[in-house]
Every structure is written in structure tokens, then in C-alpha cells.
Motif scaffolding. Structure first.
Motif, short mmCIF file in Angstrom:
data_model
loop_
_atom_site.label_atom_id
_atom_site.label_comp_id
_atom_site.label_asym_id
_atom_site.label_seq_id
_atom_site.Cartn_x
_atom_site.Cartn_y
_atom_site.Cartn_z
N PHE A 102 1.10 -1.18 -0.08
CA PHE A 102 -0.05 -0.11 -0.09
C PHE A 102 1.09 0.52 0.30
CE2 PHE A 102 -3.31 -3.01 1.50
CZ PHE A 102 -3.78 -3.20 0.41
N SER A 103 2.01 1.55 0.43
CA SER A 103 3.08 2.22 0.73
C SER A 103 3.88 2.06 -0.62
CB SER A 103 4.22 2.12 1.49
OG SER A 103 3.68 1.89 2.80
N ALA A 104 3.89 1.53 -1.38
CA ALA A 104 4.27 1.39 -2.58
C ALA A 104 2.65 2.00 -3.76
CB ALA A 104 4.63 0.25 -3.80
N ILE A 105 1.53 1.59 -3.52
CA ILE A 105 0.40 1.81 -4.40
C ILE A 105 0.16 3.51 -4.06
CG2 ILE A 105 -2.49 2.28 -4.35
CD1 ILE A 105 -1.34 -0.95 -4.08
N ILE A 106 0.60 4.12 -3.23
CA ILE A 106 0.32 5.14 -2.40
C ILE A 106 1.25 6.49 -2.93
CG2 ILE A 106 0.30 7.11 -0.56
CD1 ILE A 106 -1.22 5.30 0.92
N ALA A 107 2.58 6.10 -3.17
CA ALA A 107 3.92 6.89 -3.78
C ALA A 107 3.66 6.59 -5.25
CB ALA A 107 5.29 6.08 -3.50
N GLN A 108 3.10 5.38 -5.73
CA GLN A 108 3.54 5.98 -7.28
C GLN A 108 2.13 6.31 -8.08
OE1 GLN A 108 4.46 4.00 -9.31
NE2 GLN A 108 3.23 4.06 -10.98
N THR A 109 0.99 6.54 -6.88
CA THR A 109 -0.44 7.67 -7.08
C THR A 109 0.38 8.69 -7.45
OG1 THR A 109 -1.82 6.07 -6.80
CG2 THR A 109 -2.34 8.45 -6.65
N VAL A 110 0.63 9.05 -5.51
CA VAL A 110 0.95 11.16 -6.40
C VAL A 110 2.44 10.94 -6.98
CG1 VAL A 110 2.15 12.27 -4.14
CG2 VAL A 110 0.30 10.93 -3.29
N LEU A 111 2.92 10.20 -6.98
CA LEU A 111 4.25 10.84 -8.43
C LEU A 111 3.25 10.77 -9.11
CD1 LEU A 111 6.93 8.84 -6.55
CD2 LEU A 111 6.80 10.68 -6.68
#
Length: 153
Positions: A138-147
Motif C-alpha cells: 500500500f505504501s508503494a501504491i500510494i507513492a506511485q499514485t502521488v508521483l
């Protein structure tokens, strides 16, 4: 008591400094002379945050990491008078170098507690693996989305 705490914290910073220096030099090929100033800044921020945490623990019980992060953000934000120096010096330290040092310390601490962890039973081990996996994913998904939203990638 304060001197003893400060001494232990400084000893820990020396170990962290050494691990980051080795990781940064061997793993990323950055010279020692380029690495040392940035690592000193990072260790200074860590030491400052831990000292603030120790002083504030009488009034507010918050994790030490919070104080370290807030101090780092304040020193590197655009309104800080030392922002340019902090960013310039720490840009020579690869992000994964401190992460490797942190992983080593986590491994050591887990190794000390593995027997008591195993006594809790196999259900806790499965739950722990799900928590770690979920946090990572979920950290990776959030980071990907924000980036993507901000146009960085």
C-alpha cells in the motif's frame, strides 16, 4: 543520566555513520570525502531529534522518529536559512545507504527477540507477514499514485 544517554546516543551515531559510509562508498561508488559531510549532517539531525525527544518526553510522549523527521523537514524546507547547505551536502548520500544501516539494526534487534516472538505462536507470524506485506504494497501504491498525480513519473 543525561550524559549517559548522550554518550550512548553518540556511540550509536558513530556506528550508524560507519555503516552508512561503508554502504555509500561500496554500494554506490561515492568517495569518502563526498560522503562524510552529508552523513555528518544526517547524524547531526538524528542526534538533534533524539535529544529533543528526550527533553520533550517529560511533557509529551511521542516517538523519537517523529522529532527526527520534523527537525529534518524544518532544516530542509524552503524557509530554512540552511536549506541549501543541507540539501547540497545530503544529496551525496544515497537514500538506500541509510536504509541498509537501518536494516542491519532491525535485523540485530529481531535476532535478540526471535525466541519470544516464536513463543507467541505461528498465527502471530502469519499476521506479522501480512502486516509487513500490506504496508509495503500500500505504501508503494500510494507513492506511485502521488508521483503520477504530481507529474514526477
Amino acid at each position: 543520566m543525561v550524559i549517559k544517554y548522550f554518550g550512548k546516543t553518540c556511540a550509536l551515531m558513530v556506528m550508524i555513520f560507519t555503516l552508512i559510509l561503508i554502504s555509500n562508498t561500496v554500494g554506490y561508488g561515492i568517495t569518502i570525502s563526498e560522503s562524510v559531510p552529508g552523513i555528518l549532517v544526517l547524524c547531526g539531525i538524528g542526534l538533534g531529534g533524539l535529544t529533543i525527544s528526550k527533553a520533550m518526553s517529560r511533557f509529551i510522549k511521542l516517538p523519537s522518529m517523529m522529532y527526527v523527521v520534523v527537525l529534518a523537514v524544518l532544516l530542509s524546507c524552503p524557509i530554512s536559512p540552511v536549506q541549501e547547505q543541507v540539501i547540497t551536502l545530503t544529496s551525496n548520500v544515497q537514500f538506500m545507504a541509510p536504509t541498509a544501516a537501518m536494516g542491519a539494526f532491525i535485523g540485530i534487534s529481531l535476532g535478540k527477540e526471535i525466541k519470544s516472538f516464536a513463543k507467541m505462536g505461528w498465527k502471530y507470524i502469519i499476521i506479522t507477514l501480512f502486516v509487513i506485506f500490506g504496508t509495503f504494497v500500500f505504501s508503494a501504491i500510494i507513492a506511485q499514485t502521488v508521483l503520477k498525480i504530481t507529474g514526477v513519473i
